[in-house]
Every structure is written in C-alpha cells, then in structure tokens.
Design an enzyme around this catalytic site. Structure first.
Site, mmCIF file in Angstrom:
data_model
loop_
_atom_site.group_PDB
_atom_site.id
_atom_site.type_symbol
_atom_site.label_atom_id
_atom_site.label_comp_id
_atom_site.label_asym_id
_atom_site.label_seq_id
_atom_site.Cartn_x
_atom_site.Cartn_y
_atom_site.Cartn_z
ATOM 1 N N TYR A 147 0.750 -1.210 0.163
ATOM 2 C CA TYR A 147 0.102 -0.035 -0.245
ATOM 3 C C TYR A 147 0.920 1.267 0.151
ATOM 4 O O TYR A 147 0.404 2.476 0.105
ATOM 5 C CB TYR A 147 -1.062 0.038 1.135
ATOM 6 N N LYS A 205 4.330 -15.158 4.667
ATOM 7 C CA LYS A 205 4.710 -16.043 3.582
ATOM 8 C C LYS A 205 5.948 -16.164 3.872
ATOM 9 O O LYS A 205 6.922 -15.673 2.932
ATOM 10 C CB LYS A 205 4.181 -15.757 2.190
ATOM 11 N N ASP A 237 -1.500 -19.024 3.059
ATOM 12 C CA ASP A 237 -2.142 -19.858 2.322
ATOM 13 C C ASP A 237 -2.861 -21.058 3.150
ATOM 14 O O ASP A 237 -4.126 -21.316 3.183
ATOM 15 C CB ASP A 237 -1.440 -20.581 1.220
ATOM 16 N N ASP A 261 -5.526 -7.677 4.712
ATOM 17 C CA ASP A 261 -6.651 -7.154 3.905
ATOM 18 C C ASP A 261 -7.468 -8.377 3.494
ATOM 19 O O ASP A 261 -8.794 -8.447 3.555
ATOM 20 C CB ASP A 261 -6.240 -6.525 2.713
ATOM 21 N N ASP A 265 -11.512 -10.217 5.076
ATOM 22 C CA ASP A 265 -12.616 -10.461 4.530
ATOM 23 C C ASP A 265 -13.179 -11.899 4.629
ATOM 24 O O ASP A 265 -14.243 -12.261 5.080
ATOM 25 C CB ASP A 265 -12.604 -10.135 3.019
#
Ligand code: IPM
Ligand code: MN
Length: 377
Positions: A147, A205, A237, A261, A265
C-alpha cells in the site's frame, strides 16, 4: 471529576454509508440519553459522490475536524465512475489518506460470532460455526507493504509496458504492529476459545518472501518480551483453511497489510458476513472506525443493508476513547451497547436481507436503540 466531552468527526461518505451511519448515530443518541452528553458527533461531507458534484473529495473543514477530533467514524467511500485524474478511487482521502496522514498504523478487526447470527454458505442460511468458537481479532499492518506509494507504470509513447507495485516492510512498521498484537493478547480478558491460551498467530509467507521473513523475525524478537503469550505461526495459504476449519484456535492474529486485507474478509464470513465486520484504524493519537463492507452502490437508497457493522464500529470507538482517555464510563457504555446488540441478534427479529430476513436498515436501528434504552433500565 468533570467529564470531558469528546468530539467525534463523522464522515457518512458514499452509497449505503450514510444509511448505516444514520442508524449508528441513532443508537449513539440512545446511549447518551439520561446522561450528560459525553460526546458531540459532527457530520462532514466527502467521498466519491461528493467529488463528482464538487470536484474535491472533502472540505478543508472536514479534514481539519478529522485531525482535531477525539475519534473519527467513517461510513464508506467509493462510487461508480468517481475516479481521480490519476486513476485512484475518489474518496481515498477519507480512507487511505487518513491512514497515511494520521499514521493509523494498526487496522484492528475483531471477529466474533454472536448467537442468532446465520451464515450464508452456498446460498443457504445456516448456523455453521458455533458462536463460542469464533472470537478472534485480526491486527493488520495499515501503512506499508503493497500500500505504499512505491508504485507506478513505465509508459512508452502512452502505452503501458510495465506496472510495478513495490512491497515495503520496515522495521518500525513491523515492530509497532507486532507489539500492538501482543499487547492486545495480553489485555484481552479471554484467550483462544479452544484452550483459553493467550496466543498471537503470525500470518505471513515467510517460506518465500524476504519481507515476510523479516516480519516473522521481528515477531519472534518482540514476542520474547511477552512470555505469557504463546507465539503461533501460519503461512497465509494454510491459514485460510485453518481459520475456516478451526476458528477456535485463534485469539489474536497479526499480518502484513495486503495479506491482512484478504484474510479479514474471509474472517468476516465466520462472523456472519461483511454486514457484521467492523474495524478500527488506530494510531498513537488518532483513530478512525468503520464498518468494512464498503458503499455497496447497488443497495444504496433502499434502506436494506445490515447496520450491525456500524454498531460494532461504534462499540470499538467508545472502548478506544475510554481506554486512551482513561474514562471508564465510555467502556461501560460500550458494554451496554454490546449487550443490546447481542440481545437483538439472539432474538432473531432484526434480520436484514443478507441474513435471509426482511428487516430494513432503519428498523434494525430502531430495535437496537430500543434495546440500548432497555439495557439502561
Ligand atoms: C479495507 C478496504 C480498503 C483496503 C480499500 C477500500 C482501499 O478493502 O479497508 O479493507 O484495501 O484497505
Ligand atoms: Mn479490504
């Protein structure tokens, strides 16, 4: 002691933002009844629709109010066709701009499932997760990673040849977000639903990305200062499966911005959907609270969207003001709001369309405001 009066800068924004904010202010008003007003909520225009009409995202007064307020409440921004000349979302000043400008480095998203809330999986409404098993907080780094403005296009003769986003992970940014997560795990009254353990899970990760390796090293270093909090690890993952399968394992989760982010969700599904998901954007001195569902243009103007996320955003806001200003009264009011919300949800009569119900946004607001008054008696 003379009670302070807190200033709340409110930005209803675009689409369904003003509809859920209206219900939020209704409930906030009910909380303030019978008491000396402890806050003043002032609304300010801004967002994508405002940009289309006025050629600017917000007014200087709104921006100044955001800076000087004790807390900021945002509805949602984003409107079809409302784009800045550089291609950015018009209204970004109110979200990404405030995150950067006020250094709101911690995006704190509680994910708790209340009895009576249904899940929509494969188009059917069901109880999928046991409410006692979903009670976690995702702490997302909010100022860097993909970002940062370290991005751009290489154009030759007007045609894009390369588009680049650079992932920036800094020591300062990582240390403070990791510390925030451990402090939160220490302060939360309950640990993970599974075993009561105070636990922070580092989602990254680190098996591939250098920035994530650094994030995890920093997590380990800071984590040693919190011996009573368990350190836990998940590659992003694998985390997506484990979160859905065993939400009870999680207490506090910390993640870099972009991965945070995405996983927040996913986590929202556990709590009943985006209609229940709220977040705080929190810095050292400033904080902005928001329902995270966005402006939902296709539902705008129909009085049909779920306002619960806004009630949770307000609850989180009152707790934050109460803690940072050492004013226990605000924490007590947040408790009262949570009890009223929980009771309304349990009764199951305030279900909007996303819960398979027919209640309107304003009916739900009326019921929760009534429950808030009841909880005062
Ligand atoms: C969120 C949103 C924002 C983000 C968008 C609207 C810029 O998805 O708050 O999660 O990407 O952070
Ligand atoms: Mn998001």
């Amino acid at each position: 002691m003379t009670a302070e009066r807190y200033e709340i800068a409110v930005f209803p924004g675009d689409g369904t933002g003003p509809e859920v904010v209206r219900e939020g202010l209704k409930v906030l008003g009910a909380l303030a009844e019978g008491d000396r007003a402890r806050w003043r909520a002032t609304e300010h225009p801004g967002g994508g629709q405002y940009y289309l009409a006025h050629g600017r995202e917000w007014e200087p007064e709104g921006e100044a109010a955001a800076r000087s307020a004790d807390a900021i409440l945002l509805g949602a921004v984003g409107w079809p066709g409302a784009t800045l000349p550089n291609g950015d979302l018009a209204g970004r000043a109110l979200v990404l701009g405030l995150r950067e400008g006020l250094d709101l480095y911690a995006n704190v998203r509680p994910c708790k499932l209340y009895p009576g809330v249904l899940h929509r999986i494969s188009g059917e409404y069901r109880e999928v997760w046991a409410p006692r098993n979903v009670d976690l907080v995702i702490v997302r780094e909010n100022t860097e990673d993909l970002y940062t403005p370290a991005r751009g296009r290489l154009r030759r003769a007007g045609a894009t040849e390369v588009a680049i986003d650079t992932r920036v992970i800094t020591q300062k940014g990582t240390e403070r977000i990791v510390r925030y997560a451990f402090e939160l795990a220490r302060a939360r009254p309950r640990g993970a639903p599974e075993d009561g353990a105070k636990r922070v899970t580092c989602v990254d990760k680190a098996n591939v990305l250098e920035g994530c390796r650094f994030f995890r090293e920093t997590f380990d270093r800071i984590g040693t200062e919190y011996p009573e909090v368990e350190r836990d690890y998940a590659y992003v993952d694998a985390f997506t499966q484990w979160l859905v399968r065993n939400p009870e394992h999680y207490n506090v989760v910390v993640a870099p911005n972009m991965m945070g982010d995405i996983v927040t969700d996913l986590a929202a599904v556990l709590q009943g959907g985006m209609g229940f998901a709220a977040g705080g954007n929190i810095g050292e001195r400033h904080a902005m609270f928001e329902p995270v569902h966005g402006s939902a243009p296709k539902h705008a103007g129909h009085d049909r969207v779920n306002p619960f996320a806004t009630f949770f955003a307000i609850e989180q806001m009152l707790r934050w003001i109460g803690t940072t200003r050492a004013d226990p009264m605000l924490g007590a009011l947040a408790d009262r709001l949570e009890r009223a919300v929980a009771r309304t949800l349990k009764e199951g009569h305030a279900r909007t369309y996303d819960q398979g119900g027919r209640a309107s946004t304003s009916e739900v607001g009326d019921r929760v405001a009534e429950a808030v008054r009841g909880a005062a008696r």
